[in-house]
Every structure is written in C-alpha cells, then in structure tokens.
Design a protein around this motif. Sequence first.
Motif, PDB file in Angstrom:
ATOM      1  N   HIS A   1      -1.254   0.979   6.500  1.00 36.25           N
ATOM      2  CA  HIS A   1       0.136   0.934   6.026  1.00 36.25           C
ATOM      3  C   HIS A   1       0.426   2.084   5.065  1.00 36.25           C
ATOM      4  N   ASP A   2      -0.453   2.276   4.078  1.00 36.12           N
ATOM      5  CA  ASP A   2      -0.230   3.336   3.078  1.00 36.12           C
ATOM      6  C   ASP A   2      -0.223   4.715   3.725  1.00 36.12           C
ATOM      7  N   ALA A   3      -1.081   4.922   4.731  1.00 29.68           N
ATOM      8  CA  ALA A   3      -1.120   6.217   5.410  1.00 29.68           C
ATOM      9  C   ALA A   3       0.159   6.444   6.210  1.00 29.68           C
ATOM     10  N   PHE A   4       0.638   5.389   6.887  1.00 34.03           N
ATOM     11  CA  PHE A   4       1.850   5.520   7.685  1.00 34.03           C
ATOM     12  C   PHE A   4       3.061   5.767   6.791  1.00 34.03           C
ATOM     13  N   ARG A   5       3.117   5.072   5.653  1.00 40.28           N
ATOM     14  CA  ARG A   5       4.238   5.227   4.730  1.00 40.28           C
ATOM     15  C   ARG A   5       4.083   6.449   3.813  1.00 40.28           C
ATOM     16  N   GLN A   6       2.895   7.066   3.876  1.00 41.02           N
ATOM     17  CA  GLN A   6       2.601   8.252   3.063  1.00 41.02           C
ATOM     18  C   GLN A   6       2.798   7.971   1.580  1.00 41.02           C
ATOM     19  N   LEU A   7       2.356   6.757   1.169  1.00 41.16           N
ATOM     20  CA  LEU A   7       2.471   6.372  -0.233  1.00 41.16           C
ATOM     21  C   LEU A   7       1.371   5.372  -0.570  1.00 41.16           C
ATOM     22  N   VAL A   8       0.404   5.807  -1.359  1.00 39.31           N
ATOM     23  CA  VAL A   8      -0.660   4.919  -1.795  1.00 39.31           C
ATOM     24  C   VAL A   8      -0.065   3.818  -2.680  1.00 39.31           C
ATOM     25  N   GLY A   9      -0.406   2.588  -2.406  1.00 34.37           N
ATOM     26  CA  GLY A   9       0.114   1.464  -3.180  1.00 34.37           C
ATOM     27  C   GLY A   9       1.315   0.795  -2.559  1.00 34.37           C
ATOM     28  N   SER A  10       1.837   1.361  -1.466  1.00 30.56           N
ATOM     29  CA  SER A  10       3.046   0.774  -0.865  1.00 30.56           C
ATOM     30  C   SER A  10       2.752  -0.589  -0.239  1.00 30.56           C
ATOM     31  N   TYR A  11       1.552  -0.754   0.310  1.00 26.25           N
ATOM     32  CA  TYR A  11       1.184  -2.057   0.884  1.00 26.25           C
ATOM     33  C   TYR A  11       1.140  -3.115  -0.218  1.00 26.25           C
ATOM     34  N   ALA A  12       0.468  -2.798  -1.329  1.00 24.78           N
ATOM     35  CA  ALA A  12       0.361  -3.755  -2.436  1.00 24.78           C
ATOM     36  C   ALA A  12       1.739  -4.111  -2.979  1.00 24.78           C
ATOM     37  N   SER A  13       2.630  -3.129  -3.056  1.00 22.76           N
ATOM     38  CA  SER A  13       3.984  -3.391  -3.553  1.00 22.76           C
ATOM     39  C   SER A  13       4.744  -4.308  -2.602  1.00 22.76           C
ATOM     40  N   SER A  14       4.576  -4.075  -1.307  1.00 29.57           N
ATOM     41  CA  SER A  14       5.272  -4.905  -0.322  1.00 29.57           C
ATOM     42  C   SER A  14       4.783  -6.347  -0.388  1.00 29.57           C
ATOM     43  N   MET A  15       3.465  -6.517  -0.481  1.00 24.47           N
ATOM     44  CA  MET A  15       2.929  -7.872  -0.529  1.00 24.47           C
ATOM     45  C   MET A  15       3.313  -8.568  -1.837  1.00 24.47           C
ATOM     46  N   HIS A  16       3.405  -7.804  -2.920  1.00 20.56           N
ATOM     47  CA  HIS A  16       3.863  -8.384  -4.191  1.00 20.56           C
ATOM     48  C   HIS A  16       5.311  -8.853  -4.064  1.00 20.56           C
ATOM     49  N   GLY A  17       6.123  -8.057  -3.365  1.00 21.28           N
ATOM     50  CA  GLY A  17       7.513  -8.451  -3.147  1.00 21.28           C
ATOM     51  C   GLY A  17       7.619  -9.730  -2.339  1.00 21.28           C
ATOM     52  N   ILE A  18       6.739  -9.878  -1.342  1.00 17.26           N
ATOM     53  CA  ILE A  18       6.719 -11.107  -0.539  1.00 17.26           C
ATOM     54  C   ILE A  18       6.368 -12.297  -1.413  1.00 17.26           C
ATOM     55  N   ALA A  19       5.358 -12.124  -2.268  1.00 12.44           N
ATOM     56  CA  ALA A  19       4.941 -13.219  -3.150  1.00 12.44           C
ATOM     57  C   ALA A  19       6.080 -13.630  -4.087  1.00 12.44           C
ATOM     58  N   LEU A  20       6.809 -12.661  -4.620  1.00  9.75           N
ATOM     59  CA  LEU A  20       7.929 -12.961  -5.516  1.00  9.75           C
ATOM     60  C   LEU A  20       9.029 -13.729  -4.769  1.00  9.75           C
ATOM     61  N   CYS A  21       9.303 -13.322  -3.529  1.00  6.79           N
ATOM     62  CA  CYS A  21      10.313 -14.021  -2.729  1.00  6.79           C
ATOM     63  C   CYS A  21       9.922 -15.477  -2.511  1.00  6.79           C
ATOM     64  N   ARG A  22       8.662 -15.713  -2.175  1.00  4.17           N
ATOM     65  CA  ARG A  22       8.222 -17.075  -1.910  1.00  4.17           C
ATOM     66  C   ARG A  22       8.244 -17.920  -3.185  1.00  4.17           C
ATOM     67  N   GLN A  23       7.954 -17.291  -4.323  1.00  3.53           N
ATOM     68  CA  GLN A  23       8.033 -18.022  -5.592  1.00  3.53           C
ATOM     69  C   GLN A  23       9.444 -18.516  -5.851  1.00  3.53           C
ATOM     70  N   ARG A  24      10.428 -17.783  -5.358  1.00  2.00           N
ATOM     71  CA  ARG A  24      11.832 -18.158  -5.539  1.00  2.00           C
ATOM     72  C   ARG A  24      12.363 -18.998  -4.377  1.00  2.00           C
ATOM     73  N   GLY A  25      11.481 -19.351  -3.442  1.00  2.00           N
ATOM     74  CA  GLY A  25      11.904 -20.180  -2.324  1.00  2.00           C
ATOM     75  C   GLY A  25      12.675 -19.447  -1.248  1.00  2.00           C
TER      76      GLY A  25
END
Length: 242
Positions: free
Chosen positions: A12-36
């Motif tokens: 994912h990070d290689a395709f998006r050309q941004l190290v850490g983008s996968y971790a940021s995306s998964m963190h965003g998913i976790a935040l969404c689920r915390q809010r239902g």
Amino acid sequence: VGVSIDGLEETHDAFRQLVGSYASSMHGIALCRQRGIRVGLRTTLTQENHAQLPQLLDLMREYDVQKFYLSHLNYSGRGKRSRQLDAHQQMSRDAMTLIFERAWADIQAGSLSDFVSGNNDADAILLLQWVHRHLPEHYPQLEHMLHAWGGNASGSGIANIDNTGEVHPDTYWWQHSVGNVRKTPFRTLWLDEPDPLLQQLRQHPRAIGGRCSQCRWLDICNGNTRTRAWAEGDLWGQDPRS
C-alpha cells in the motif's frame, strides 16, 4: 465511509508513494468504528496485491469492517498508468471465488457483511457458476435475477456528471461527453436527444465483436465495461479482461 487499501502495509505505501499511509488509513478506520460509523474497505485487484487478498479480507474481522469492495482495473484515468499491473484472468477468477466463499461463510454465520465487486460484469457469470456447483437449488432463481439485471448499464442506468457539468456514460468515460448540464437540461441530453454513443450502449445485448459475440452469457454481462476495449483500440471489440 469507504477507505481504499491497495494491499498490505508495504504494498500500500509503495503504491501510494507515502510511507505511513497504510497505518494512517487503518487508524482512520478504527476511529470511524469507535464512533459507530459503518466502514467499507476498497481494493483494486492487481498483480502486486492479489496474493494478499485473504489477509485483506481478514482485516474486516480485525477492524469490524462491514463491507468489502473489490474493483477490477479499468484502463481509464489513473488506471492507464497501472495497466501493466492488471491482474491476470485466473487471478481475478481466484479472487472472486474467495469472495464468494467468504460471503457465504458470513451468511451462514449470521454476519451482516456486504461483498461487492465492480468494473467486471462477467463476475455475475462466475457467481452463477459457483452457485451451480455449491448451491444448485438456487441456480434457477439466480439466473433469472441476473438476466433481469441485464449486465453493464453504462449509458443507460448509470451516468456521470463531472465537476464542469460534462455528462459521461459513467465515471470512466471522461474522454467522451454527451453534453453539458450547464447548457442543456440533463433530461434532454439523457432521454429526449441522446448522443449516438448512448444509443449504441443502450442496445441489449450490445453488438460486441470477438469472442464476446459468441458468448452464451452475453445477455447477462452485456459486453462488460467498454472502456477497456476502447483502450485496446476497438470500442466494440471483446473485453480483454472478461
């Protein structure tokens, strides 16, 4: 909320050309689920991530994700530069088989999950064949439903209006406009005075060449998305990925 994941972290990070983008995306998913908030994972199948599909599907359980959307690559827009990475036909078939199996397992478990594929209407035939092998009692009803559905609906049941008001047969047809809603009402463009291309797309089944013209499933697939064939040089030729 739909979140695009192009593979596991390194891919994912290689395709998006941004190290850490996968971790940021998964963190965003976790935040969404915390809010239902309901969340969907979105993945475009390529040669680089097809082997990772089982682990990507596992993320649904790990992050309590409700929907998985698998997109086949369309050779349009950004998809043109990734064309050489397109998954081979057998990779696509294997991926769809895995999704059918996961979906059926969730149905049996009572899980309220959704599995969707896009940009390859031939997936419907793969589903029909899978049901014939595993759930033959449902085959007649599914075949009837798929014939009623009618396959690819670009230019008939689907339209795209871009940010400048140009109207296209779908989101992958930005190279062709049938008019502009800032100048002409949409109803006029779409129903009253349709562009010749729209009239061709609305034929059912469409007049498709190559091996698609002899396919017994043409009524269900309707020639699939036409933009890949267009990229191959023949708008009405066979779809190279069917």
